[in-house]
Design an enzyme around this catalytic site. Structure first.
Site, PDB file in Angstrom:
ATOM      1  N   LYS A 110       0.851  -1.194   0.000  1.00  0.00           N
ATOM      2  CA  LYS A 110       0.000   0.000   0.000  1.00  0.00           C
ATOM      3  C   LYS A 110       0.884   1.241   0.000  1.00  0.00           C
ATOM      4  CE  LYS A 110      -3.361   2.452   2.922  1.00  0.00           C
ATOM      5  NZ  LYS A 110      -4.121   2.420   4.195  1.00  0.00           N
ATOM      6  N   ASP A 148      -2.737  10.323   3.866  1.00  0.00           N
ATOM      7  CA  ASP A 148      -4.157   9.967   3.885  1.00  0.00           C
ATOM      8  C   ASP A 148      -4.918  10.919   4.805  1.00  0.00           C
ATOM      9  OD1 ASP A 148      -6.637   8.773   3.870  1.00  0.00           O
ATOM     10  OD2 ASP A 148      -6.058   7.181   5.267  1.00  0.00           O
ATOM     11  N   LYS A 180     -10.441  12.375   8.597  1.00  0.00           N
ATOM     12  CA  LYS A 180     -10.040  11.790   9.867  1.00  0.00           C
ATOM     13  C   LYS A 180     -10.251  12.786  11.010  1.00  0.00           C
ATOM     14  CE  LYS A 180      -6.593   8.677   7.885  1.00  0.00           C
ATOM     15  NZ  LYS A 180      -7.255   7.411   8.295  1.00  0.00           N
ATOM     16  N   ASP A 191       1.164   5.931   6.099  1.00  0.00           N
ATOM     17  CA  ASP A 191       0.195   5.071   5.423  1.00  0.00           C
ATOM     18  C   ASP A 191       0.789   4.416   4.176  1.00  0.00           C
ATOM     19  OD1 ASP A 191      -2.289   3.994   5.859  1.00  0.00           O
ATOM     20  OD2 ASP A 191      -3.355   5.404   4.583  1.00  0.00           O
ATOM     21  N   ASP A 222     -12.427   7.022   3.534  1.00  0.00           N
ATOM     22  CA  ASP A 222     -11.257   6.748   4.369  1.00  0.00           C
ATOM     23  C   ASP A 222     -10.884   5.262   4.354  1.00  0.00           C
ATOM     24  OD1 ASP A 222      -9.143   7.432   6.023  1.00  0.00           O
ATOM     25  OD2 ASP A 222     -10.295   7.180   7.869  1.00  0.00           O
ATOM     26  N   GLU A 256      -9.607   3.856   1.760  1.00  0.00           N
ATOM     27  CA  GLU A 256      -9.046   4.056   0.418  1.00  0.00           C
ATOM     28  C   GLU A 256      -7.929   3.085   0.078  1.00  0.00           C
ATOM     29  OE1 GLU A 256      -5.846   5.068   2.666  1.00  0.00           O
ATOM     30  OE2 GLU A 256      -7.909   5.626   3.085  1.00  0.00           O
ATOM     31  N   ARG A 277      -7.582  -0.092   0.445  1.00  0.00           N
ATOM     32  CA  ARG A 277      -8.049  -1.305  -0.223  1.00  0.00           C
ATOM     33  C   ARG A 277      -8.461  -1.029  -1.662  1.00  0.00           C
ATOM     34  NH1 ARG A 277     -12.651  -2.220   4.163  1.00  0.00           N
ATOM     35  NH2 ARG A 277     -10.977  -1.272   5.369  1.00  0.00           N
TER      36      ARG A 277
END
Length: 526
Positions: free
Chosen positions: A295, A300, A307, A319, A379, A381, A383
């Protein structure tokens, strides 16, 4: 370990070019009491610290050392109540003798795992920093009964702990001290070309871990998707005898129909970069094809599902820790050059930001395998980016895939900050990766892929939604990823949200890079 982030893009922040110190490791077969240097560090178990009624050590090495020090070792250990427990150490400053300092470092009751000796190496590094030592020796009070294989593993773990314990990421500090440690001598752990090869292998892995740490530590204004792609390309350029690089831009990804990935990237002014490195062994022969998919969210914000303060948005630079582990493994493997295995390193790098062009809750995106996804949470995202990355990996004709992601807070709630969760339909692949993690000294725990939980991931208007029930969130995330993996390909997902960051040290750990290297080697013909 001279890998540094390429360039800054905002705030006039430029990482300093730092030459990481080279520590020389060597083995000694001479008398320990004749060695000359700055610190003699001795790893001791609780049993080693046993004394008789006259306060003399029952362990012969410690008793000989204590005699040389005129009983000072026994005296200080009693005064400080040092019993050899893990994490405890004592340092004695001596004068007029062969060593300037003698340190006893606790190994606990009966160390049986690499992490115990890794801690010993970290303690050696800490003692060397504190006293600005240049030359250090390491010995074990009890090494009888150790097999040649275990001696290799112990020496490697100590070296790894020392190397990583010495390293400090000072690229963004205006002033910093250079580490002083130059050489480490091992006593009682063997010698010869086999041990030398093992120590060189350890150095190669550590160079990959340092790269992973630096990538995660770098702030989002420095490490953009473009810069992450440049770092990947630099690995391929430096080791072009075994590596090739392909970096795809947004238009090329659009042609490959990567709507899920591009939907996440749409809000950012920093364009996405899809990274594909390929390792092929020097002799060309390949028996197994693997893919490592990381990833790569360099930042993010959560998107429109922004968030909250509880989510520590300032740490969302981490992230992309999955991609950092993948690129760290690439750098290490480029130096190790395992035979018989082809490895694809894949990262869909982008930012998840907020703008008028961004993905909204309720939007439907189409992945490159044609499956449609209703975005019920922007959020979730990571995946979405991994979906297209996994389809791409399968299209490379690989036999096995391991993907890594800081995917869910639910996994941290379940397993805490030190253990990563793994998900796979394959018992055999699970055994392979867990075995690799045990050798690497990292902690993984297999969690179930409960198929009945997929019911909450169904959409009324698309093939699926991207988040399900609050309960079992890491399981439903894994089930989501499974939708984008070819059934003929063995696949394992690592949710590494917890162990990628050390909150006490406020820095990255480089987690998973050693495990990935060990796993690739277990699939090679070496």
């Amino acid at each position: 370990m001279d890998h540094v982030v390429a360039k800054a893009t905002l705030g006039l922040t430029h990482p300093a070019q730092i030459d990481h110190p080279k520590i020389s490791f060597s083995t000694k077969e001479t008398d320990l009491l004749e060695w000359k240097g700055d610190i003699l560090a001795v790893g001791v178990t609780e049993k080693d610290m046993t004394k008789d009624e006259n306060l003399k050590f029952e362990n012969q090495i410690l008793e000989n050392l204590d005699s040389k020090l005129g009983g000072l070792l026994s005296e200080v250990s009693c005064e400080e109540n040092f019993t050899g427990k893990v994490g405890r150490s004592t340092v004695i400053r001596v004068s007029g003798l062969w060593a300037k300092r003698v340190s006893l470092i606790g190994l606990g009751k009966c160390p049986t795992v690499p992490s115990s000796y890794h801690v010993l190496g970290e303690s050696v590094a800490s003692a060397a920093k504190a006293s600005q030592a240049n030359i250090v020796a390491v010995a074990l009070a009890s090494s009888e009964g150790l097999t040649p294989r275990s001696r290799l593993a112990i020496a490697s773990a100590i070296a790894k702990g020392t190397l990583l314990g010495t390293y400090e990421d000072n690229r963004f500090k205006s002033k910093s001290k250079k580490p002083s440690l130059e050489s480490v001598d091992f006593f009682g752990l063997g010698c010869g070309p086999v041990l030398e090869k093992k120590l060189k292998y350890t150095e190669d892995i550590c160079s990959g871990v340092v790269l992973a740490k630096e990538l995660v530590n770098a702030p989002a204004n420095v490490l953009t998707p473009e810069v992450l792609a440049e770092e990947a390309a630099k690995i391929a350029a430096a080791y072009n005898d075994v590596f090739t690089a392909k970096i795809l831009d947004a238009e090329q990804c659009k042609k490959l129909k990567m709507g899920s990935y591009l939907g996440v990237a749409a809000a950012s002014t920093n364009p996405p970069k899809f990274i594909h490195l390929c390792y092929k062994p020097p002799n060309g022969f390949t028996k197994t094809k693997l893919a490592l998919v990381g990833k790569g969210l360099t930042f993010d914000s959560g998107g429109y599902n922004i968030k909250t303060s509880q989510a520590s948005m300032e740490l969302m630079k981490k992230d992309m820790a999955g991609s950092a582990a993948v690129l760290g493994a690439a750098k290490a493997l480029a130096q190790i050059k395992p035979p018989g295995v082809e490895v694809h390193f894949i990262v869909a790098a982008c930012e998840n930001m907020i703008s008028g062009t961004g993905m909204r809750p309720g939007d439907i995106v189409t992945a490159s395998n044609g499956k449609t996804i209703e975005v019920n949470n922007t959020d979730a995202e990571g995946r979405l980016t991994l979906a297209d990355a996994l389809v791409y990996a399968c299209n490379q004709g690989v036999d096995k895939i391991v993907d890594l992601a800081t995917l869910t807070a639910a996994c941290v709630v379940a397993l805490g900050p030190s253990i990563a969760g793994i998900f796979t339909p394959s018992d055999e692949l699970s055994k392979e990766v867990v075995a690799a993690a045990e050798v690497a000294g990292e902690k993984l725990w297999r969690l179930p892929m409960e198929e009945s939980y997929w019911d909450c991931m169904k959409s009324g208007v698309a093939d699926m939604v991207n988040t399900g029930s609050r309960h079992g969130g890491s399981i439903t995330a894994a089930l989501f990823l499974k939708q984008f993996v070819d059934e003929k390909v063995e696949w394992l997902h690592i949710d590494m949200s917890g162990p990628v960051w050390n909150h006490k040290k406020k820095a990255a750990t480089g987690f998973a890079t050693p495990t990935l290297v060990e796993w690739v080697l277990s699939n090679s013909s070496s």
